[in-house]
Design a protein around this motif. Structure first.
Motif, mmCIF file in Angstrom:
data_model
loop_
_atom_site.group_PDB
_atom_site.id
_atom_site.type_symbol
_atom_site.label_atom_id
_atom_site.label_comp_id
_atom_site.label_asym_id
_atom_site.label_seq_id
_atom_site.Cartn_x
_atom_site.Cartn_y
_atom_site.Cartn_z
ATOM 1 N N VAL A 80 1.168 -1.555 0.356
ATOM 2 C CA VAL A 80 -0.245 0.029 0.017
ATOM 3 C C VAL A 80 0.968 1.355 0.259
ATOM 4 N N GLY A 81 0.724 1.983 -0.980
ATOM 5 C CA GLY A 81 1.807 3.574 -1.220
ATOM 6 C C GLY A 81 2.243 3.209 -2.076
ATOM 7 N N PHE A 82 2.698 4.474 -2.711
ATOM 8 C CA PHE A 82 2.968 5.059 -3.978
ATOM 9 C C PHE A 82 4.775 3.418 -4.005
ATOM 10 N N GLN A 83 4.674 3.724 -5.273
ATOM 11 C CA GLN A 83 5.471 2.686 -5.653
ATOM 12 C C GLN A 83 7.094 3.239 -6.332
ATOM 13 N N ALA A 84 6.515 4.680 -6.813
ATOM 14 C CA ALA A 84 7.492 5.492 -7.084
ATOM 15 C C ALA A 84 6.520 6.055 -7.540
ATOM 16 N N MET A 85 8.492 8.071 -7.592
ATOM 17 C CA MET A 85 7.321 8.999 -8.189
ATOM 18 C C MET A 85 8.322 9.803 -9.124
ATOM 19 N N ARG A 86 7.830 10.520 -9.825
ATOM 20 C CA ARG A 86 9.041 10.853 -10.621
ATOM 21 C C ARG A 86 9.181 12.412 -10.820
ATOM 22 N N CYS A 87 9.904 13.042 -10.724
ATOM 23 C CA CYS A 87 9.826 14.793 -10.773
ATOM 24 C C CYS A 87 10.454 15.496 -12.125
ATOM 25 N N HIS A 88 10.108 16.051 -13.203
ATOM 26 C CA HIS A 88 11.110 16.430 -14.262
ATOM 27 C C HIS A 88 10.670 18.696 -13.757
ATOM 28 N N VAL A 89 11.968 18.382 -13.881
ATOM 29 C CA VAL A 89 12.171 20.614 -14.214
ATOM 30 C C VAL A 89 12.043 20.956 -14.854
ATOM 31 N N ASP A 90 11.394 21.714 -15.748
ATOM 32 C CA ASP A 90 11.280 22.765 -16.882
ATOM 33 C C ASP A 90 12.236 23.825 -16.673
ATOM 34 N N ILE A 91 13.007 23.833 -17.546
ATOM 35 C CA ILE A 91 14.181 25.304 -16.763
ATOM 36 C C ILE A 91 15.137 26.142 -17.591
ATOM 37 N N GLU A 92 14.542 27.082 -17.558
ATOM 38 C CA GLU A 92 15.411 27.709 -18.556
ATOM 39 C C GLU A 92 16.113 29.141 -18.141
ATOM 40 N N ALA A 93 16.920 29.436 -17.872
ATOM 41 C CA ALA A 93 17.790 30.527 -17.356
ATOM 42 C C ALA A 93 17.685 31.763 -18.112
ATOM 43 N N VAL A 94 17.881 33.063 -17.982
ATOM 44 C CA VAL A 94 18.052 34.617 -19.156
ATOM 45 C C VAL A 94 19.480 33.440 -19.900
ATOM 46 N N GLU A 95 19.385 34.252 -21.911
ATOM 47 C CA GLU A 95 20.778 34.089 -21.799
ATOM 48 C C GLU A 95 22.306 34.151 -21.510
ATOM 49 N N GLY A 96 23.184 33.120 -21.169
ATOM 50 C CA GLY A 96 23.850 33.701 -20.927
ATOM 51 C C GLY A 96 24.951 33.536 -19.883
ATOM 52 N N THR A 97 23.328 32.916 -18.725
ATOM 53 C CA THR A 97 23.286 32.337 -17.421
ATOM 54 C C THR A 97 24.507 31.046 -17.692
ATOM 55 N N ASP A 98 25.736 30.861 -16.331
ATOM 56 C CA ASP A 98 26.310 30.548 -16.520
ATOM 57 C C ASP A 98 25.864 28.792 -16.367
ATOM 58 N N PRO A 99 26.499 27.946 -17.069
ATOM 59 C CA PRO A 99 26.004 26.896 -16.538
ATOM 60 C C PRO A 99 25.977 26.178 -15.476
ATOM 61 N N LYS A 100 27.148 26.404 -14.938
ATOM 62 C CA LYS A 100 28.483 26.069 -13.852
ATOM 63 C C LYS A 100 26.971 26.654 -12.528
ATOM 64 N N VAL A 101 27.119 28.077 -12.669
ATOM 65 C CA VAL A 101 26.394 28.563 -11.769
ATOM 66 C C VAL A 101 24.469 27.668 -11.275
ATOM 67 N N MET A 102 24.265 27.289 -12.563
ATOM 68 C CA MET A 102 23.152 26.555 -13.159
ATOM 69 C C MET A 102 22.753 25.042 -12.411
ATOM 70 N N GLN A 103 23.704 24.489 -12.711
ATOM 71 C CA GLN A 103 23.906 22.726 -12.041
ATOM 72 C C GLN A 103 24.783 23.661 -10.054
ATOM 73 N N LYS A 104 24.789 24.511 -9.781
ATOM 74 C CA LYS A 104 24.971 24.992 -8.397
ATOM 75 C C LYS A 104 23.621 25.143 -7.952
ATOM 76 N N LEU A 105 22.601 25.512 -8.815
ATOM 77 C CA LEU A 105 21.568 26.114 -8.349
ATOM 78 C C LEU A 105 20.440 24.942 -7.954
ATOM 79 N N LEU A 106 21.026 24.102 -9.157
ATOM 80 C CA LEU A 106 19.553 23.108 -8.871
ATOM 81 C C LEU A 106 20.355 21.765 -8.124
ATOM 82 N N ALA A 107 21.330 21.451 -7.564
ATOM 83 C CA ALA A 107 21.943 20.659 -6.928
ATOM 84 C C ALA A 107 21.498 21.148 -5.394
ATOM 85 N N ALA A 108 21.948 22.722 -5.417
ATOM 86 C CA ALA A 108 21.339 23.641 -3.692
ATOM 87 C C ALA A 108 19.187 23.230 -3.792
#
Length: 180
Positions: free
Chosen positions: A128-156
């Motif tokens: 009894v209970g959920f066997q699996a959950m999936r979480c999908h994030v669709d995100i877009e930052a302004v052009e020129g945002t450093d990909p490493k900053v985005m990785q840091k943002l998502l990890a945090a």
């Protein structure tokens, strides 16, 4: 909702962070929700009052057709998915603000899978209970945002999302009954 000023996340959170260093007990909060009504209608509908304070909001809920409901209002699984989506979305946006990242688009989609034979006592080997959950994030930052900053943002954000971490690690749940 109240019209709030547009203070930045650091302006709102930094004083709290400092206070919680000196008074850690103040950082311990309790969220809650309670159901109301429903006994006067049918077993497939009710109302939930979210929050520990009266926000003047009630949400109708219904029961999924897979367990006999009419599926004409959000069901408990939808509410669970919504809690995760809301928590991760707001966590991403707060951390983006703190890091100075401007987002053009953000959508968090959560899905949860359950085999209802367990709850309907059709097959006692099915949990009894959920066997699996999936979480999908669709995100877009302004052009020129450093990909490493985005990785840091998502990890945090993944680290700091209370609902995500609660679901991943589990939490003891105590149940009590009055009037039984």
């Amino acid at each position: 909702m109240t019209d709030h000023n547009t203070a930045s996340v650091p302006e709102r959170q930094d004083p709290l962070r400092e206070r919680y260093k000196d008074a850690p007990d103040e950082a311990a909060i309790t969220d809650r929700a309670r159901t109301t009504g429903g006994t006067d209608t049918d077993p497939f509908h009710g109302q939930v009052v979210p929050g520990s304070e009266d926000h003047g909001v009630t949400w109708p809920f219904g029961i999924h057709r897979a367990v006999g409901g009419h599926h004409d209002a959000p069901n408990p699984g939808d509410v669970l998915c919504a809690a995760l989506a809301v928590c991760l979305d707001s966590t991403i946006r707060m951390i983006a603000d703190r890091l100075g990242v401007t987002l053009n688009f953000l959508e968090v989609d959560v899905a949860a899978d359950v085999d209802v034979r367990g709850t309907l006592l059709v097959d006692r080997t099915v949990p009894v209970g959920f066997q699996a959950m999936r979480c999908h994030v669709d995100i877009e930052a302004v052009e020129g945002t450093d990909p490493k900053v985005m990785q840091k943002l998502l990890a945090a954000a993944e680290h700091s999302c209370v609902v995500l971490q609660t679901l991943r690690s589990g939490v003891p749940v105590e149940t009590s009954f009055d009037g039984a």
